[in-house]
Structure formats: C-alpha cells, structure tokens
Design a protein around this motif. Structure first.
Motif, PDB file in Angstrom:
ATOM      1  N   GLU A  87       0.862  -1.105  -0.071  1.00  0.00           N
ATOM      2  CA  GLU A  87       0.206  -0.017   0.028  1.00  0.00           C
ATOM      3  C   GLU A  87       1.055   1.284   0.015  1.00  0.00           C
ATOM      4  N   LEU A  88       1.914   1.292   0.749  1.00  0.00           N
ATOM      5  CA  LEU A  88       2.626   2.276   0.740  1.00  0.00           C
ATOM      6  C   LEU A  88       3.350   2.750  -0.570  1.00  0.00           C
ATOM      7  N   ILE A  89       3.845   1.689  -1.047  1.00  0.00           N
ATOM      8  CA  ILE A  89       4.571   1.881  -2.575  1.00  0.00           C
ATOM      9  C   ILE A  89       3.592   2.290  -3.605  1.00  0.00           C
ATOM     10  N   TRP A  90       2.298   1.650  -3.618  1.00  0.00           N
ATOM     11  CA  TRP A  90       1.049   1.852  -4.761  1.00  0.00           C
ATOM     12  C   TRP A  90       0.899   3.246  -4.431  1.00  0.00           C
ATOM     13  N   ASN A  91       0.772   3.945  -3.087  1.00  0.00           N
ATOM     14  CA  ASN A  91       0.258   5.237  -3.104  1.00  0.00           C
ATOM     15  C   ASN A  91       1.147   6.289  -3.515  1.00  0.00           C
ATOM     16  N   LEU A  92       2.622   6.003  -3.194  1.00  0.00           N
ATOM     17  CA  LEU A  92       3.779   6.856  -3.586  1.00  0.00           C
ATOM     18  C   LEU A  92       3.639   6.952  -4.952  1.00  0.00           C
ATOM     19  N   ILE A 137      11.067  -8.581  -6.967  1.00  0.00           N
ATOM     20  CA  ILE A 137      12.341  -9.760  -6.371  1.00  0.00           C
ATOM     21  C   ILE A 137      11.945  -9.747  -4.910  1.00  0.00           C
ATOM     22  N   ALA A 138      11.671  -8.413  -4.176  1.00  0.00           N
ATOM     23  CA  ALA A 138      11.261  -8.238  -2.876  1.00  0.00           C
ATOM     24  C   ALA A 138       9.811  -9.168  -2.371  1.00  0.00           C
ATOM     25  N   LEU A 139       8.703  -8.851  -3.203  1.00  0.00           N
ATOM     26  CA  LEU A 139       7.601  -9.318  -2.841  1.00  0.00           C
ATOM     27  C   LEU A 139       7.353 -10.785  -3.088  1.00  0.00           C
ATOM     28  N   ASN A 140       6.287 -11.480  -2.422  1.00  0.00           N
ATOM     29  CA  ASN A 140       6.123 -12.838  -2.352  1.00  0.00           C
ATOM     30  C   ASN A 140       5.336 -13.515  -3.717  1.00  0.00           C
ATOM     31  N   ASN A 141       4.676 -12.227  -4.254  1.00  0.00           N
ATOM     32  CA  ASN A 141       4.101 -13.115  -5.568  1.00  0.00           C
ATOM     33  C   ASN A 141       3.985 -11.832  -6.680  1.00  0.00           C
ATOM     34  N   TRP A 142       3.361 -12.300  -7.923  1.00  0.00           N
ATOM     35  CA  TRP A 142       3.332 -11.327  -8.877  1.00  0.00           C
ATOM     36  C   TRP A 142       2.287 -10.225  -8.686  1.00  0.00           C
ATOM     37  N   TRP A 143       1.296 -10.242  -7.766  1.00  0.00           N
ATOM     38  CA  TRP A 143       0.131  -9.511  -7.806  1.00  0.00           C
ATOM     39  C   TRP A 143       0.352  -8.089  -7.876  1.00  0.00           C
ATOM     40  N   PHE A 144       1.308  -7.565  -7.077  1.00  0.00           N
ATOM     41  CA  PHE A 144       1.440  -6.172  -7.170  1.00  0.00           C
ATOM     42  C   PHE A 144       1.994  -5.493  -8.255  1.00  0.00           C
ATOM     43  N   VAL A 145       3.278  -6.173  -8.796  1.00  0.00           N
ATOM     44  CA  VAL A 145       3.910  -5.681  -9.922  1.00  0.00           C
ATOM     45  C   VAL A 145       2.924  -5.842 -11.233  1.00  0.00           C
ATOM     46  N   ALA A 146       2.246  -7.033 -11.277  1.00  0.00           N
ATOM     47  CA  ALA A 146       1.191  -6.963 -12.412  1.00  0.00           C
ATOM     48  C   ALA A 146       0.198  -5.678 -12.298  1.00  0.00           C
ATOM     49  N   HIS A 147      -0.262  -5.515 -11.207  1.00  0.00           N
ATOM     50  CA  HIS A 147      -1.266  -4.542 -11.212  1.00  0.00           C
ATOM     51  C   HIS A 147      -0.652  -2.971 -11.276  1.00  0.00           C
ATOM     52  N   LEU A 148       0.315  -2.951 -10.769  1.00  0.00           N
ATOM     53  CA  LEU A 148       1.080  -1.668 -10.844  1.00  0.00           C
ATOM     54  C   LEU A 148       1.454  -1.363 -12.269  1.00  0.00           C
ATOM     55  N   THR A 149       2.028  -2.310 -13.005  1.00  0.00           N
ATOM     56  CA  THR A 149       2.511  -2.281 -14.301  1.00  0.00           C
ATOM     57  C   THR A 149       1.268  -1.839 -15.330  1.00  0.00           C
ATOM     58  N   ASP A 150       0.156  -2.561 -14.896  1.00  0.00           N
ATOM     59  CA  ASP A 150      -0.941  -2.624 -15.852  1.00  0.00           C
ATOM     60  C   ASP A 150      -1.551  -1.077 -15.504  1.00  0.00           C
ATOM     61  N   LEU A 151      -1.466  -0.741 -14.233  1.00  0.00           N
ATOM     62  CA  LEU A 151      -2.102   0.945 -14.343  1.00  0.00           C
ATOM     63  C   LEU A 151      -1.034   1.815 -14.766  1.00  0.00           C
TER      64      LEU A 151
END
Length: 544
Positions: free
Chosen positions: A32-37, A255-269
C-alpha cells in the motif's frame, strides 16, 4: 506431562500462525505504501507546491499511530500531564498537522499561566505557517515569498531565545525552522527516513520540484539510517520511486515481494497511463503483458482462483490465448460441476480442441463408472460419433438384459443430436417406438418399427428384439400391419433365420438359449401368417 506437551505444541502452532499473519500484514502495508507513492509521483504527477501536499497526505496515511496515542492522552484525567503528551504535540508538528498541535498546546497553556505569553507566541507562529493552495489565486512564487517571511520570523524567535525557558517549545521552534539535528533527535517519532524526508521538505523546501526529489531522498536516507545498517528492500524501492525510475521500482518489487500480484497490477496501471510505452521485452511481449501472464499462471495453480486467471489472460492480446489453452488443459476436472465451468470458459472463447478434449475425458469417466447417461451426454457435446456409437450400443445391451431403458429423460430429449451416429439415431427412434406404443398409437408404432428394419438403421443383432416387439401388434384384434408390411416383416424374419442357420454353432451359447430363439421364430411365423390372412381379408373387403 502429556498435558504440558500438548499445550506447548498448541502454543507453538499459534505462534507460527501469528508470525505468518504478521508477515502478510507487513507485506500488505508495504504494498500500500509503494502503491500510494507511485500514484503521487507517476500518476498524479503533482508539480512543485502540490507535490509536498500529496507527500504529506501519503505520510499521514501510513503513520496513523499518533492518532491512537492522542486519543489515549485526551481521554486521560489530565491530558497535559500525560507522559505521552509532548510526543503527541511534536508528532503533530512533524506531520504538518499544526491545528491539532495548537489544540493540544492550549491544554498545557492553561496549566502554566506564567508562560501564557510564550504559548501565545508559539500559537501565532503555528497559525501563520503558510500552506500552498493549488486551487487558489496565489502563484507559487507569491507563496514562496510568504513562506520565507514566515520562516525568517520563526528563526528570529529562535535567535532571540523566545522559548529558551521551555525546552519543549524550543524543540518545536527548531523543527519549524527545519533544524536537521533536532529532526534526527526525534527518529523514534519519525520512525522512517521517508517521513524524515517529507518533514524536512515541509520546513525547509516546501516548493520542492519533482526533479529535485531524488537528491533529498538519498541524503535523508543516508542521514537517517545508521552507517552500519544496510537499506532494506523497501527502502530501495521507495528510493527508486523518488528517482522516478519506474522500471527499477517494478524490478525491485518483483524480487522483494512474495508474488506477482502487486507488480502485475502496478504495471498494468502505469501502462494504461501511457508511462511504459517504450519498454518492450526481447521475446515479443511488453512488460505489462509479461507480468500479467506470470501472475495469471500462478493463479491457475490455485484450486479456487484459477477462474479469475482467465480474465487476466483475456486482457493479454499477444500471448493470452496461447497461455490459456495450455493452462486450461492442466485444470483437474474431478467433478462434473468443475468440468462444466471449464467447458463454459472454452466454449465462450471458441476453444474447440479443448472442448472436445474435456468432453471425451468426462465421457470416458462416465462409461467407466457405468453412468451411461452422463457418458452419452458428454460424447454428444464433444460431437464424437465413434464414442456416441459405443455408448448407444451399451444402452441397447442394457435394454436387452433388463428390458428397460436407463436415463429416459436424456434419450427422450436427444432431438437433432441423435443424427450424430447411426446407432444413436436408432436408439432415439427405438425409444420413440416405445413411446408411441405406450400411447396406444399402434399404427404409427408399427410403421416406425418396420422402417427401422427396412432402412437398415437397426443393427442386425437387434432384429430379433424388434420382431419380438412386433408380436403384441400382430396379435391385436384390429389389424395393425398391412399385407405389404407383413410381407416385409416375413422377409426380415427369413433373412435373419437364414443368417442364424448359416452361422457355425457356438460353444458359448447354451442349448436353452437356442431353444428360446427357435420358439420365438415359430411364434413369429404363426403370428405373421395369421396377420397376413386377416390383412388380405380386410383389404379385399375394402376393395370390394
């Protein structure tokens, strides 16, 4: 002894679960911290002036413990004497929440009448601190001039030792002028280098430009962290964001997070915001699609989330279809309900090969479990003529053995599907004959029965059964079969008996069965002869 062992095991398991949940919460908070930034820096792309306001909101959102501490202080009998009182006031100032800080200071001022003038001065400084209003008429330059005048006024108060007699107010004054040493002395209240960064900018560079952020971020991280400590992965991700290096953020997150959920959705956005247009990968897909494919492939391994993965593949124009075709074949169709779900997905996307494969698997399973109705239904759905023929044969064998049909609803409602194979057509038409007979529509039943034999739809092995079915119609008081129809039946019977007589004797067939067959033949000949005589008389009478 055993009780203590059991209790210790239970405690150990609970501690493990608590640790696991704690780790998950930490990951979610970091996400959430990274996403908001990223929203602030990349999507909102706030200019100088507005940028700091957005960063302040970001810090306040993720540093909410001060509110909980403030509630404890205000609910106590004497808030101004509470041991956390000054921590709350200073925390409010560090977050730029100056109105809340002033409200808290009033409670201290009432306890110290002699220092009222000093508190009034501090209240004046706090109330006069200018904040940029993006929607107002004031330009950024005008705001900067006004802020510098206020900053000089605070600095004069500090130089004049206006708050020298009150250590806490002097600390607040030093914070207001952006004194770095004072800020670093309050690491515990700031807790993170990025909070320190935003506070430092608030009281020293409120009109910071996006291009200058990386310099301040790097210096604040260096100043805040111990020289012996290594930055955490989260620190590096946030630093890359402050440097406006989108691809480094995505790389570090994966690399740091334990799944692809965040990077997939952030990149999509970010891709939808046209911020990743230029970044294509060497194997033909872009970064957005690559990450979505990886995330969706992971979902497909989950027993209940695999359906969600289908939607992700649908939004990958380059390789989504190929990935879906490969993954859908690996879904274990262990129940009919699940098979229908998979089938619906394939049918909606015209995946004909996969549809046939699933239907064949389910048809074979139904046949193995002797669930003929299910097996036939799946083979029809697969449009598999050979398998439909095989199952139709099994239905007919069951009928010969039991004298009744199973799964009548299915056979009664075959409709155009019965044309898939000759044997299935015969099965449907033979069932139709029985329905006509039950409804006492004897002439229609007789006509259908005869057509099944003369049109060679019925298998030769089933002719005796059909001729036996004709017996009740031949023995009706009213003539059902015409003379011509009777002749055709006689021809079929003779053709059948001649083939039986020419066949070599079988050791597998007991003598009793052969006797029954001979008895049936004799009965049929008598019935046919009688019916022929009656039909000739009737037809001759009608002609006369």
């Amino acid at each position: 002894m055993y009780g203590r062992t059991s209790a210790s095991c239970s405690f150990y398991k609970n501690a493990q679960v608590a640790t696991q949940y704690g780790n998950q919460v930490s990951i979610l908070l970091a996400i959430e911290l990274i996403w908001n930034l990223c929203e602030v820096l990349f999507i909102d792309a706030a200019p100088a002036g507005s940028l700091l306001l957005h960063l302040l909101d970001w810090v306040r959102l993720h540093k909410a413990d001060v509110d909980e501490k403030a509630r404890e202080v205000l609910q106590s009998e004497s808030p101004a004497e509470h041991h956390d009182y000054w921590d709350v006031v200073v925390s409010y100032v560090l977050q730029g929440r100056l109105d809340e800080a002033r409200h808290m200071l009033v409670k201290q001022a009432t306890l110290q009448p002699a220092a009222r003038k000093m508190y009034k001065l501090m209240d004046s400084l706090l109330s006069k601190m200018p904040f940029y209003n993006p929607g107002g008429t004031q330009t950024l330059t005008e705001f900067d001039v006004k802020w510098r005048h206020w900053h000089e006024e605070v600095d004069r108060c500090l130089q004049d030792s206006s708050f020298a007699s009150n250590r806490h107010l002097e600390i607040i004054c030093k914070i207001l002028v952006g004194d770095e040493d004072t800020l670093l002395e309050h690491k515990e209240l700031l807790s993170t280098w990025y909070h320190f960064l935003v506070t430092r900018l608030l009281f020293s560079q409120p009109t910071v430009k996006p291009t200058e952020l990386h310099y301040y971020a790097q210096s604040c991280m260096t100043m805040f962290l111990d020289s012996r400590s290594v930055p955490e992965p989260l620190d590096n991700i946030l630093l890359a964001a402050f440097e406006f290096d989108i691809h480094q953020v995505i790389k570090d997150c994966s690399i740091a997070l334990n799944n692809w959920w965040f990077v997939a959705h952030l990149t999509d956005l970010l891709d939808h915001c046209k911020l990743l247009q230029s970044h294509n990968l060497h194997f033909g897909s872009n970064l957005r699609e690559f990450l979505l494919l990886e995330y969706a492939s992971g979902l497909f391994t989950h027993h209940s989330l695999w359906q969600l993965a289908v939607d992700y593949f649908d939004h990958c124009p380059e390789f989504g279809r190929v990935y879906l075709e490969l993954q859908i074949e690996r879904v274990p169709v262990d129940t009919e309900r699940k098979a229908l779900k998979v089938l619906r997905i394939c049918e909606q996307r015209q995946m004909s090969e996969q549809v046939r494969s699933i239907c064949k698997i389910m048809a074979m399973r139904g046949l193995r479990n002797n669930r003929l109705g299910s097996a036939l239904s799946w083979s029809i759905r697969a449009k598999d003529a050979a398998f439909a023929t095989l199952i139709s044969e099994r239905f007919l064998q069951d009928y010969c053995a039991k004298g009744t049909f199973s799964d009548l609803d299915l056979i009664d409602n075959l409709g155009p599907a019965m044309l898939l194979s000759d044997r299935l057509t015969f099965l449907g038409k033979y069932r139709e004959f029985h329905k006509l007979y039950e409804e006492k529509r004897f002439r229609e039943a007789a006509k259908l029965l005869l057509s099944l034999m003369t049109a060679k739809i019925a298998p030769r092995s089933f002719w005796m059964t059909l001729l036996t079915d004709a017996l009740p119609l031949l023995e009706q008081k009213e003539v059902i079969f015409s003379a011509d129809q009777t002749y055709e039946l006689m021809f079929c019977l003779e053709e059948l008996t001649s083939s039986l007589n020419s066949a070599p004797p079988s050791a597998d067939r007991p003598m009793q069965e052969e006797d029954i067959e001979l008895t049936k033949v004799e009965l049929l000949r008598l019935a046919l002869a009688r019916n022929l005589a009656m039909a000739i008389v009737k037809e001759g009478t009608v002609e006369t």
